[in-house]
Design an enzyme around this catalytic site. Structure first.
Site, mmCIF file in Angstrom:
data_model
loop_
_atom_site.group_PDB
_atom_site.id
_atom_site.type_symbol
_atom_site.label_atom_id
_atom_site.label_comp_id
_atom_site.label_asym_id
_atom_site.label_seq_id
_atom_site.Cartn_x
_atom_site.Cartn_y
_atom_site.Cartn_z
ATOM 1 N N ARG A 103 0.831 -1.207 0.000
ATOM 2 C CA ARG A 103 0.000 0.000 0.000
ATOM 3 C C ARG A 103 0.863 1.253 0.000
ATOM 4 N NH1 ARG A 103 -5.304 1.948 2.889
ATOM 5 N NH2 ARG A 103 -5.378 4.024 1.953
ATOM 6 N N ARG A 112 -5.543 1.436 -4.314
ATOM 7 C CA ARG A 112 -4.714 0.779 -3.300
ATOM 8 C C ARG A 112 -4.632 -0.725 -3.492
ATOM 9 N NH1 ARG A 112 -9.141 3.303 0.499
ATOM 10 N NH2 ARG A 112 -9.030 4.631 -1.271
ATOM 11 N N ASP A 115 -6.506 -2.202 1.648
ATOM 12 C CA ASP A 115 -7.046 -1.246 2.612
ATOM 13 C C ASP A 115 -7.689 -2.051 3.726
ATOM 14 O OD1 ASP A 115 -7.917 1.176 3.730
ATOM 15 O OD2 ASP A 115 -9.822 1.094 2.640
ATOM 16 N N ASP A 117 -9.631 -1.663 7.394
ATOM 17 C CA ASP A 117 -10.290 -0.741 8.333
ATOM 18 C C ASP A 117 -10.920 -1.518 9.476
ATOM 19 O OD1 ASP A 117 -9.823 1.581 6.797
ATOM 20 O OD2 ASP A 117 -11.622 1.233 5.604
#
Length: 152
Positions: A103, A112, A115, A117
């Site tokens: 990344r 990207r 990712d 989260d």
């Protein structure tokens, strides 16, 4: 605007477990390279981590980008993990994993390779500059909601 549900060996996946400590819901996204293969490598990488147990994954959902629209469609999935890491330890670990998987952070909502989260962490609520739990926008994003609904 193409949307697609993808199922693979590890997506969806579910296992019974003995609770370790913390249950976290992790949103996973990618739109550079072979994302489905990268998700498989991520699954195997996390499966071998001593402080993380993968309890469940969702389908993989291919969907259009948001924010910066001039980029490839995204692939998204959800991981439910059991971990002994704290929310901040998990955040730092996920940032490390993103970097390990190539990344680069060139601008907000940029394309990207990976990712990661933290969508939820137990029933914890955190409101800091570098960490907000639950994730502030997850209820508005198909990239989270569709995999979340189709994780079983």
């Amino acid at each position: 605007m193409s949307r697609k549900i993808i199922k693979t060996t590890f997506f969806p996946f579910s296992v019974k477990h003995n609770k370790r400590k913390n249950i976290a819901l992790i949103g996973v996204g990618c739109n550079i390279g072979n994302c489905v293969r990268r998700f498989k490598k991520l699954f195997l990488f996390l499966k071998n981590h001593p402080k993380i147990d993968i309890l469940q994954t969702s389908i993989i959902y291919k969907n259009p980008p948001f924010g910066f629209l001039n980029q490839a469609d995204f692939y998204n999935t959800i991981l439910v993990i059991d971990t002994s890491l704290s929310p901040y330890e998990l955040l730092h670990f996920l940032l490390y994993v993103e970097k390990k998987f190539g990344r680069k952070r060139s601008f907000k909502n940029a394309p990207r390779t990976l990712d990661l989260d933290i969508i939820m962490f137990n029933d914890v609520k955190i409101q800091k500059d570098n960490l907000i739990i639950p994730h502030p926008h997850f209820k508005k994003r198909d990239s989270v909601l569709v995999p979340l609904i189709l994780k079983d």
